[in-house]
Design a protein around this motif. Structure first.
Motif, PDB file in Angstrom:
ATOM      1  N   GLY A 209       0.837  -1.193   0.000  1.00 27.38           N
ATOM      2  CA  GLY A 209       0.000   0.000   0.000  1.00 27.38           C
ATOM      3  C   GLY A 209       0.869   1.238   0.000  1.00 27.38           C
ATOM      4  N   VAL A 210       0.317   2.336  -0.459  1.00 29.66           N
ATOM      5  CA  VAL A 210       1.099   3.569  -0.496  1.00 29.66           C
ATOM      6  C   VAL A 210       1.252   4.104   0.928  1.00 29.66           C
ATOM      7  N   ASN A 211       2.305   4.881   1.154  1.00 34.19           N
ATOM      8  CA  ASN A 211       2.533   5.466   2.473  1.00 34.19           C
ATOM      9  C   ASN A 211       1.325   6.309   2.877  1.00 34.19           C
ATOM     10  N   GLY A 212       0.930   6.138   4.119  1.00 31.38           N
ATOM     11  CA  GLY A 212      -0.186   6.919   4.627  1.00 31.38           C
ATOM     12  C   GLY A 212      -1.523   6.214   4.535  1.00 31.38           C
ATOM     13  N   ALA A 213      -1.555   5.096   3.813  1.00 32.26           N
ATOM     14  CA  ALA A 213      -2.821   4.372   3.641  1.00 32.26           C
ATOM     15  C   ALA A 213      -3.292   3.751   4.956  1.00 32.26           C
ATOM     16  N   GLY A 214      -2.335   3.542   5.862  1.00 33.93           N
ATOM     17  CA  GLY A 214      -2.688   2.907   7.139  1.00 33.93           C
ATOM     18  C   GLY A 214      -2.101   1.510   7.256  1.00 33.93           C
ATOM     19  N   LYS A 215      -1.060   1.267   6.492  1.00 37.19           N
ATOM     20  CA  LYS A 215      -0.467  -0.073   6.425  1.00 37.19           C
ATOM     21  C   LYS A 215       0.079  -0.522   7.782  1.00 37.19           C
ATOM     22  N   THR A 216       0.887   0.325   8.396  1.00 36.30           N
ATOM     23  CA  THR A 216       1.516  -0.066   9.665  1.00 36.30           C
ATOM     24  C   THR A 216       0.466  -0.263  10.758  1.00 36.30           C
TER      25      THR A 216
ATOM     26  N   GLY B 166      -0.676  -3.925  12.798  1.00 36.87           N
ATOM     27  CA  GLY B 166      -0.893  -4.103  14.231  1.00 36.87           C
ATOM     28  C   GLY B 166      -2.273  -4.665  14.531  1.00 36.87           C
ATOM     29  N   LYS B 167      -3.268  -4.087  13.871  1.00 41.08           N
ATOM     30  CA  LYS B 167      -4.641  -4.539  14.095  1.00 41.08           C
ATOM     31  C   LYS B 167      -4.813  -5.995  13.676  1.00 41.08           C
ATOM     32  N   LEU B 168      -4.220  -6.325  12.525  1.00 42.85           N
ATOM     33  CA  LEU B 168      -4.374  -7.684  11.993  1.00 42.85           C
ATOM     34  C   LEU B 168      -3.670  -8.697  12.894  1.00 42.85           C
TER      35      LEU B 168
ATOM     36  N   PHE C  61      13.108   1.131   4.145  1.00 45.86           N
ATOM     37  CA  PHE C  61      13.394   2.480   3.649  1.00 45.86           C
ATOM     38  C   PHE C  61      13.032   3.543   4.666  1.00 45.86           C
ATOM     39  N   ARG C  62      11.961   3.270   5.418  1.00 47.64           N
ATOM     40  CA  ARG C  62      11.524   4.253   6.395  1.00 47.64           C
ATOM     41  C   ARG C  62      11.903   3.776   7.798  1.00 47.64           C
ATOM     42  N   ALA C  63      12.892   4.441   8.391  1.00 44.89           N
ATOM     43  CA  ALA C  63      13.298   4.083   9.756  1.00 44.89           C
ATOM     44  C   ALA C  63      12.115   4.220  10.693  1.00 44.89           C
TER      45      ALA C  63
ATOM     46  N   GLU D 162      10.631   1.545  13.350  1.00 45.54           N
ATOM     47  CA  GLU D 162      10.530   1.954  14.754  1.00 45.54           C
ATOM     48  C   GLU D 162       9.101   1.767  15.264  1.00 45.54           C
ATOM     49  N   GLN D 163       8.152   2.211  14.468  1.00 47.20           N
ATOM     50  CA  GLN D 163       6.731   2.136  14.834  1.00 47.20           C
ATOM     51  C   GLN D 163       6.322   0.681  15.080  1.00 47.20           C
ATOM     52  N   LEU D 164       6.793  -0.195  14.205  1.00 48.76           N
ATOM     53  CA  LEU D 164       6.461  -1.622  14.302  1.00 48.76           C
ATOM     54  C   LEU D 164       7.121  -2.238  15.538  1.00 48.76           C
TER      55      LEU D 164
ATOM     56  N   THR E  76      -9.188   1.113   4.766  1.00 50.13           N
ATOM     57  CA  THR E  76      -9.091   1.795   6.054  1.00 50.13           C
ATOM     58  C   THR E  76      -9.857   3.113   6.065  1.00 50.13           C
ATOM     59  N   LYS E  77      -9.957   3.677   7.253  1.00 56.23           N
ATOM     60  CA  LYS E  77     -10.470   5.036   7.487  1.00 56.23           C
ATOM     61  C   LYS E  77     -11.930   5.196   7.060  1.00 56.23           C
ATOM     62  N   LEU E  78     -12.679   4.115   7.150  1.00 54.28           N
ATOM     63  CA  LEU E  78     -14.094   4.214   6.780  1.00 54.28           C
ATOM     64  C   LEU E  78     -14.925   4.836   7.896  1.00 54.28           C
ATOM     65  N   ASP E  79     -14.277   5.143   9.029  1.00 48.10           N
ATOM     66  CA  ASP E  79     -14.961   5.836  10.110  1.00 48.10           C
ATOM     67  C   ASP E  79     -14.896   7.350   9.913  1.00 48.10           C
ATOM     68  N   GLY E  80     -14.037   7.804   9.028  1.00 45.23           N
ATOM     69  CA  GLY E  80     -13.814   9.235   8.882  1.00 45.23           C
ATOM     70  C   GLY E  80     -14.833   9.857   7.962  1.00 45.23           C
TER      71      GLY E  80
ATOM     72  N   ILE F  18     -12.203  -4.156   6.988  1.00 49.27           N
ATOM     73  CA  ILE F  18     -12.286  -2.703   6.874  1.00 49.27           C
ATOM     74  C   ILE F  18     -11.770  -2.084   8.172  1.00 49.27           C
ATOM     75  N   GLY F  19     -11.112  -0.942   8.038  1.00 52.98           N
ATOM     76  CA  GLY F  19     -10.616  -0.198   9.197  1.00 52.98           C
ATOM     77  C   GLY F  19     -11.613   0.886   9.540  1.00 52.98           C
ATOM     78  N   VAL F  20     -12.050   0.912  10.797  1.00 51.55           N
ATOM     79  CA  VAL F  20     -13.058   1.885  11.217  1.00 51.55           C
ATOM     80  C   VAL F  20     -12.602   2.696  12.425  1.00 51.55           C
ATOM     81  N   GLY F  21     -11.297   2.936  12.522  1.00 53.14           N
ATOM     82  CA  GLY F  21     -10.785   3.753  13.613  1.00 53.14           C
ATOM     83  C   GLY F  21      -9.313   3.507  13.823  1.00 53.14           C
ATOM     84  N   GLU F  22      -8.713   4.302  14.735  1.00 60.98           N
ATOM     85  CA  GLU F  22      -7.267   4.218  14.921  1.00 60.98           C
ATOM     86  C   GLU F  22      -6.862   3.196  15.970  1.00 60.98           C
ATOM     87  N   GLN F  23      -7.839   2.691  16.732  1.00 60.29           N
ATOM     88  CA  GLN F  23      -7.506   1.748  17.798  1.00 60.29           C
ATOM     89  C   GLN F  23      -7.337   0.328  17.257  1.00 60.29           C
TER      90      GLN F  23
HETATM   91  P1  GDP Z   1       1.278   3.812   6.582  1.00 57.95           P
HETATM   92  O1  GDP Z   1       2.145   4.962   6.155  1.00 57.95           O
HETATM   93  O2  GDP Z   1       0.523   3.241   5.447  1.00 57.95           O
HETATM   94  O3  GDP Z   1       2.011   2.780   7.362  1.00 57.95           O
HETATM   95  O4  GDP Z   1       0.160   4.459   7.511  1.00 57.95           O
HETATM   96  P2  GDP Z   1      -0.014   4.459   9.090  1.00 57.95           P
HETATM   97  O5  GDP Z   1      -0.348   3.111   9.593  1.00 57.95           O
HETATM   98  O6  GDP Z   1       1.136   5.161   9.733  1.00 57.95           O
HETATM   99  O7  GDP Z   1      -1.354   5.339   9.220  1.00 57.95           O
HETATM  100  C1  GDP Z   1      -1.461   6.666   8.753  1.00 57.95           C
HETATM  101  C2  GDP Z   1      -2.495   7.398   9.605  1.00 57.95           C
HETATM  102  O8  GDP Z   1      -3.792   6.852   9.363  1.00 57.95           O
HETATM  103  C3  GDP Z   1      -2.263   7.259  11.097  1.00 57.95           C
HETATM  104  O9  GDP Z   1      -2.538   8.497  11.707  1.00 57.95           O
HETATM  105  C4  GDP Z   1      -3.290   6.209  11.521  1.00 57.95           C
HETATM  106  O10 GDP Z   1      -3.694   6.350  12.866  1.00 57.95           O
HETATM  107  C5  GDP Z   1      -4.414   6.503  10.581  1.00 57.95           C
HETATM  108  N1  GDP Z   1      -5.301   5.342  10.361  1.00 57.95           N
HETATM  109  C6  GDP Z   1      -4.983   4.102   9.933  1.00 57.95           C
HETATM  110  N2  GDP Z   1      -6.081   3.332   9.825  1.00 57.95           N
HETATM  111  C7  GDP Z   1      -7.140   4.093  10.212  1.00 57.95           C
HETATM  112  C8  GDP Z   1      -8.571   3.885  10.309  1.00 57.95           C
HETATM  113  O11 GDP Z   1      -9.126   2.818  10.028  1.00 57.95           O
HETATM  114  N3  GDP Z   1      -9.315   4.960  10.727  1.00 57.95           N
HETATM  115  C9  GDP Z   1      -8.750   6.164  11.056  1.00 57.95           C
HETATM  116  N4  GDP Z   1      -9.558   7.149  11.454  1.00 57.95           N
HETATM  117  N5  GDP Z   1      -7.434   6.385  10.954  1.00 57.95           N
HETATM  118  C10 GDP Z   1      -6.626   5.375  10.548  1.00 57.95           C
END
Ligand code: GDP
Length: 301
Positions: free
Chosen positions: A105-112, A116-118, A137-139, A143-145, A250-254, A278-283
């Motif tokens: 997935g592209v950076n920012g998609a919520g991969k990391t 964790g959730k999975l 590539f991304r330290a 670190e986050q993982l 991801t981010k279907l709660d937003g 589906i991702g519905v939040g940050e927890q």
């Molecule tokens: P990566 O760059 O693809 O690894 O993305 P990250 O896992 O670092 O997530 C990027 C941002 O999206 C972070 O602020 C996460 O908390 C947020 N995020 C990821 N999944 C979800 C989700 O299902 N819902 C919401 N609201 N935020 C999410």
């Protein structure tokens, strides 16, 4: 808890032109159908899929004699559920041990976050899991993982500045030696890197022991649900590079416009890519198995 459903619903309802708000109990006339068409397109259902749905609604209105907006709402929900249903597939990690999942997935998609959730989801199903920090590539990603793994007592295999294929290979070997059920591999969000990694995995598999035989068993593409129609382009690009086997959206709660799931399914109507979660939040708990009917329900209110 079905709390996530209301969060999903709220997110979907927050869009500028939302489908839910249309069903006001007024008459079903040409204006109403036009507004509905506009709302579906605004919700990212896509022009083609929207016109197919509209055709079906018109047919239902004529043939089944639908009169009220509520009847049309039910018909729309059924049409959406029908499109989404083939993508409702449960992720099965029992077919191999270790079962190797590559996350793309592209950076920012919520991969990391999703990794964790999975991992938590699988651990709760009684599976042992290790993570491979393959985004070398991304330290920050590594670190986050690592921090996440420590906090949740899940082992993370990583190498400082290592090459991604070696990290994945190490993780799979460790899993094999210790009888771990699932290896989840983070990867860098760049397409050429992804393709190289796949090629490297094949090469290692050919030249060394059988630790990577058949791996990866799933290549999961993490898509940001707020990205709208751009998500379709990502599916195509990643699939061309690494042969995607399933999706997590991801981010279907937003402020997501969730209709994009219908557009994704319609891309391959006969056999859409499975939408495993589906991702519905940050927890951590905010990862849900994708289910077509509740999702269609949330879309239409
Ligand atoms: P990566 O760059 O693809 O690894 O993305 P990250 O896992 O670092 O997530 C990027 C941002 O999206 C972070 O602020 C996460 O908390 C947020 N995020 C990821 N999944 C979800 C989700 O299902 N819902 C919401 N609201 N935020 C999410």
């Amino acid at each position: 808890s079905e709390g996530w459903l209301s969060r999903l619903k709220n997110g979907l309802a927050r869009t500028r032109v939302n489908i839910v708000g249309l069903f006001s109990g007024g008459v079903v006339d040409e204006d109403f159908l036009e507004e509905l068409e506009y709302a579906l397109i605004s919700a990212d259902v896509g022009v083609e899929t929207t016109s197919r749905i509209l055709q079906r609604l018109r047919d239902d209105i004529k043939l089944k004699g639908l009169k009220t907006q509520e009847e049309v709402r039910v018909s729309l929900r059924d049409a959406l559920a029908e499109i989404l249903k083939p993508a409702e597939v449960a992720l099965d990690v029992e077919t191999s041990k270790p079962f190797v999942i590559m996350m793309t997935g592209v950076n920012g998609a919520g991969k990391t976050t999703t990794i964790g959730k999975l991992a938590k989801f699988l651990a709760e199903e009684g599976k042992s899991v290790i993570l491979a920090a393959g985004d070398t590539f991304r330290a920050a990603a590594r670190e986050q993982l690592a921090v996440w793994g420590e906090r949740n007592r899940i082992e993370v295999i990583s190498q400082t500045g290592g090459d991604p294929a070696a990290v994945v290979f190490d993780a799979v070997s460790a899993a094999k030696a210790r009888g771990i059920d699932v290896v989840i591999c983070d990867t860098a969000g760049r397409l050429p890197t992804q393709a190289n990694l796949m090629e490297e995995l094949r090469r290692i598999h050919r030249s060394q022991n059988k630790a990577l035989e058949g791996a990866p068993h799933e290549v999961l593409l993490v898509l940001d649900g707020t990205n709208g129609q751009n998500a379709l382009a990502q599916v195509k690009a990643f699939d061309a590079a690494v042969k995607v086997t399933g999706l997590i959206i991801t981010k279907l709660d937003g402020t997501a416009k969730g209709g994009v799931l219908a557009a994704i399914c319609a891309m391959r109507a006969e056999a859409p890519l499975p939408i495993y979660f589906i991702g519905v939040g940050e927890q951590l708990a905010d990862l849900q198995r994708f289910r077509a009917v509740p999702f269609a329900n949330a879309l239409v209110g």
